[in-house]
Design a protein around this motif. Sequence first.
Motif, PDB file in Angstrom:
ATOM      1  N   ARG A  93       0.806  -1.221   0.000  1.00 52.84           N
ATOM      2  CA  ARG A  93       0.000   0.000   0.000  1.00 52.84           C
ATOM      3  C   ARG A  93       0.843   1.277   0.000  1.00 52.84           C
ATOM      4  N   GLU A  94       2.087   1.179   0.446  1.00 49.04           N
ATOM      5  CA  GLU A  94       2.960   2.361   0.450  1.00 49.04           C
ATOM      6  C   GLU A  94       3.250   2.850  -0.968  1.00 49.04           C
ATOM      7  N   ASP A  95       3.019   2.007  -1.979  1.00 50.08           N
ATOM      8  CA  ASP A  95       3.223   2.416  -3.369  1.00 50.08           C
ATOM      9  C   ASP A  95       2.040   3.209  -3.938  1.00 50.08           C
ATOM     10  N   ILE A  96       0.895   3.158  -3.276  1.00 51.36           N
ATOM     11  CA  ILE A  96      -0.311   3.784  -3.820  1.00 51.36           C
ATOM     12  C   ILE A  96      -0.142   5.290  -4.017  1.00 51.36           C
ATOM     13  N   PRO A  97       0.386   6.052  -3.044  1.00 53.75           N
ATOM     14  CA  PRO A  97       0.566   7.488  -3.310  1.00 53.75           C
ATOM     15  C   PRO A  97       1.498   7.774  -4.495  1.00 53.75           C
ATOM     16  N   LEU A  98       2.565   6.985  -4.651  1.00 52.94           N
ATOM     17  CA  LEU A  98       3.476   7.177  -5.777  1.00 52.94           C
ATOM     18  C   LEU A  98       2.779   6.888  -7.104  1.00 52.94           C
ATOM     19  N   HIS A 105      -0.424  13.071 -12.716  1.00 51.73           N
ATOM     20  CA  HIS A 105       0.433  13.961 -13.498  1.00 51.73           C
ATOM     21  C   HIS A 105       0.400  13.595 -14.990  1.00 51.73           C
ATOM     22  N   GLN A 106       0.352  12.319 -15.275  1.00 49.27           N
ATOM     23  CA  GLN A 106       0.265  11.873 -16.673  1.00 49.27           C
ATOM     24  C   GLN A 106      -1.032  12.372 -17.319  1.00 49.27           C
ATOM     25  N   LEU A 107      -2.140  12.253 -16.600  1.00 54.26           N
ATOM     26  CA  LEU A 107      -3.422  12.710 -17.134  1.00 54.26           C
ATOM     27  C   LEU A 107      -3.473  14.233 -17.230  1.00 54.26           C
ATOM     28  N   ALA A 108      -2.865  14.931 -16.276  1.00 53.76           N
ATOM     29  CA  ALA A 108      -2.829  16.396 -16.330  1.00 53.76           C
ATOM     30  C   ALA A 108      -2.100  16.866 -17.579  1.00 53.76           C
ATOM     31  N   ARG A 109      -0.966  16.229 -17.882  1.00 52.07           N
ATOM     32  CA  ARG A 109      -0.230  16.572 -19.106  1.00 52.07           C
ATOM     33  C   ARG A 109      -1.048  16.254 -20.351  1.00 52.07           C
ATOM     34  N   LYS A 110      -1.663  15.087 -20.350  1.00 49.33           N
ATOM     35  CA  LYS A 110      -2.415  14.652 -21.530  1.00 49.33           C
ATOM     36  C   LYS A 110      -3.559  15.615 -21.847  1.00 49.33           C
ATOM     37  N   TYR A 111      -4.261  16.075 -20.814  1.00 49.62           N
ATOM     38  CA  TYR A 111      -5.432  16.914 -21.023  1.00 49.62           C
ATOM     39  C   TYR A 111      -5.161  18.398 -20.804  1.00 49.62           C
ATOM     40  N   GLY A 112      -3.886  18.733 -20.520  1.00 46.23           N
ATOM     41  CA  GLY A 112      -3.522  20.137 -20.348  1.00 46.23           C
ATOM     42  C   GLY A 112      -4.213  20.798 -19.174  1.00 46.23           C
ATOM     43  N   LYS A 113      -4.399  20.069 -18.103  1.00 49.89           N
ATOM     44  CA  LYS A 113      -5.086  20.596 -16.912  1.00 49.89           C
ATOM     45  C   LYS A 113      -4.074  20.787 -15.782  1.00 49.89           C
ATOM     46  N   PRO A 114      -4.194  21.862 -15.035  1.00 48.35           N
ATOM     47  CA  PRO A 114      -3.288  22.083 -13.899  1.00 48.35           C
ATOM     48  C   PRO A 114      -3.762  21.319 -12.657  1.00 48.35           C
ATOM     49  N   ILE A 115      -3.307  20.100 -12.504  1.00 50.97           N
ATOM     50  CA  ILE A 115      -3.657  19.281 -11.332  1.00 50.97           C
ATOM     51  C   ILE A 115      -2.380  19.085 -10.528  1.00 50.97           C
ATOM     52  N   ASN A 116      -2.420  19.466  -9.274  1.00 50.07           N
ATOM     53  CA  ASN A 116      -1.220  19.403  -8.437  1.00 50.07           C
ATOM     54  C   ASN A 116      -1.090  18.116  -7.647  1.00 50.07           C
ATOM     55  N   GLY A 117      -2.139  17.365  -7.523  1.00 53.03           N
ATOM     56  CA  GLY A 117      -2.063  16.131  -6.757  1.00 53.03           C
ATOM     57  C   GLY A 117      -3.384  15.822  -6.095  1.00 53.03           C
ATOM     58  N   PHE A 118      -3.298  15.063  -5.020  1.00 49.89           N
ATOM     59  CA  PHE A 118      -4.486  14.617  -4.294  1.00 49.89           C
ATOM     60  C   PHE A 118      -4.564  15.295  -2.932  1.00 49.89           C
ATOM     61  N   ALA A 119      -5.765  15.478  -2.462  1.00 50.62           N
ATOM     62  CA  ALA A 119      -5.965  15.918  -1.083  1.00 50.62           C
ATOM     63  C   ALA A 119      -5.548  14.759  -0.176  1.00 50.62           C
ATOM     64  N   PRO A 120      -5.009  15.046   1.001  1.00 48.33           N
ATOM     65  CA  PRO A 120      -4.586  13.966   1.910  1.00 48.33           C
ATOM     66  C   PRO A 120      -5.690  12.948   2.204  1.00 48.33           C
ATOM     67  N   ASP A 121      -6.941  13.424   2.346  1.00 48.90           N
ATOM     68  CA  ASP A 121      -8.043  12.487   2.613  1.00 48.90           C
ATOM     69  C   ASP A 121      -8.285  11.545   1.437  1.00 48.90           C
ATOM     70  N   ALA A 122      -8.102  12.066   0.223  1.00 52.17           N
ATOM     71  CA  ALA A 122      -8.297  11.232  -0.968  1.00 52.17           C
ATOM     72  C   ALA A 122      -7.211  10.147  -1.049  1.00 52.17           C
ATOM     73  N   LEU A 123      -5.972  10.514  -0.760  1.00 57.67           N
ATOM     74  CA  LEU A 123      -4.889   9.518  -0.742  1.00 57.67           C
ATOM     75  C   LEU A 123      -5.115   8.473   0.330  1.00 57.67           C
ATOM     76  N   GLU A 124      -5.602   8.908   1.471  1.00 60.03           N
ATOM     77  CA  GLU A 124      -5.891   7.959   2.555  1.00 60.03           C
ATOM     78  C   GLU A 124      -6.991   6.988   2.136  1.00 60.03           C
ATOM     79  N   ALA A 125      -8.006   7.508   1.451  1.00 63.99           N
ATOM     80  CA  ALA A 125      -9.082   6.636   0.970  1.00 63.99           C
ATOM     81  C   ALA A 125      -8.571   5.630  -0.034  1.00 63.99           C
ATOM     82  N   LEU A 126      -7.682   6.064  -0.941  1.00 63.05           N
ATOM     83  CA  LEU A 126      -7.101   5.126  -1.913  1.00 63.05           C
ATOM     84  C   LEU A 126      -6.251   4.067  -1.218  1.00 63.05           C
ATOM     85  N   ALA A 127      -5.456   4.472  -0.264  1.00 58.30           N
ATOM     86  CA  ALA A 127      -4.515   3.559   0.394  1.00 58.30           C
ATOM     87  C   ALA A 127      -5.219   2.548   1.304  1.00 58.30           C
TER      88      ALA A 127
END
Length: 130
Positions: A93-98, A105-127
């Motif tokens: 699970r430690e790999d999930i944030p990476l 970042h890959q999707l932000a580049r592809k669609y030209g959107k300024p996305i800086n990352g995930f909110a801490p709660d969202a990362l916690e939910a994923l992990a």
Amino acid sequence: MDGHRWSALFEELRNSRPTLPVILLNAHGTIPDAVDATSRGFFSYLTKPFDMRLISGTYRDLDAAMAEGQFREDFYYRLDVVSLTLPRLNERREDIPLLAAHFVHQLARKYGKPINGFAPDALEALATAS
């Protein structure tokens, strides 16, 4: 591999799983082999030599599948040149944030959107998701 062995393998795969797409590559064919192959249902036949690398993967335990007779041992030893065992994502699970950062970042580049990352709660939910 001579014509008899590869055509027998093709026949066996076609008969056991008719909907399974089968790709067989043979770099040392002859004209009689090509005629035989097309008469047995091969779509096309390449007779020129080529350089090939094969990477295959599965989620199944092939050692257990061989022991249970669900996977052919000769296939296993043809494929098993270098084996890499990668633990399931829920075991690392430690790999999930990476991974999440990489994909966002890959999707932000592809669609030209300024996305800086995930909110801490969202990362916690994923992990912690199962």
